[in-house]
Design a protein around this motif. Structure first.
Motif: not given
Length: 238
Positions: A129-133, A201-204, A155-157, A52-56
């Protein structure tokens, strides 16, 4: 909207990695297939991207490149390009928009491809990704202090889906932020005519599908133009 910048949180570097200056970082060769950011002299391994990260990222690059070409702008849209944010800190945003001349300057230097202090990109985009902060707080402060005109967080979470656009409004030296939620259209400050569906954007869709659709439209237009010419009509005059 908010114009406040929360306190910067310290990232957790890997202790067995060396402490480097920015120049040492540019020539650092670590493990194969591992990208490192530099934060206050410490190497931070970047997590492996999800599908998903790659697609976005690919979708955003595709749409931004279409915008740049359509508006005949002397800009480039790149992934994997470093952005120096502090004396011994350098980030690798998911997407960077900068001038072609800045990219050529970075490419002419030996070592890794990084924009320097005086080579500020127009837009940087981070997909959480993992560390949103880190994306929401630490990198926000770094990009703000580095005078990057626009910083976008995707932020796709599932429980936090949003696109946050942070930019300098006229006369301000700290970011103003706007959150765009599913159902909205994201608007860029740097590119005022750029509007993108937050849902897309979130589900491209796959970029390959978008390219095929564009090619089909071009072929259809070419066939129509050819038919008009057969009828003695100039398609450019229609």
């Amino acid at each position: 909207m908010s114009q406040s910048i929360p306190p910067v949180l310290t990232e957790q570097p890997v202790d067995n990695l060396p402490t480097l200056t920015f120049e040492e970082y540019r020539f650092y060769e670590g493990e194969l297939d591992v990208q490192y950011e530099l934060y206050k002299g410490k190497l931070i391994p970047m997590p492996i991207a999800t599908v998903l990260h790659t697609k976005i990222c690919e979708y955003l690059v595709y749409q931004l490149r279409r915008y740049v070409v359509t508006h005949n702008l002397d800009l480039v849209v790149k992934r994997g390009l470093g952005v120096r944010t502090e004396e011994n800190s350098s980030r690798i945003p998911d997407v960077v928009v900068c001038t072609q001349s800045l990219l050529e300057q970075a490419g002419a230097r030996p070592g890794g491809g990084n924009l320097g202090f005086d080579e500020t990109p127009l837009v940087v985009i981070e997909v959480v990704t993992e560390n949103r902060r880190v994306d929401y707080i630490t990198k926000r402060a770094e990009y703000n202090l580095a005078d990057v005109p626009e910083y976008v967080i995707v932020d796709p979470a599932e429980n936090r889906q949003r696109v946050r656009v942070m930019a300098f409004l006229e006369g301000d030296d700290i970011y103003t932020e706007v959150n765009y939620l599913p159902g909205d259209e994201m608007e860029s400050v740097v590119f005022p005519n750029l509007r993108l569906s937050v849902n897309e954007i979130l589900d491209p869709p796959l970029v390959e599908w978008l390219i095929k659709a564009e090619q089909a439209q071009l072929q259809k237009a070419e066939r129509l133009a050819a038919r008009l010419r057969e009828l003695g009509i100039d398609p450019d005059a229609v």
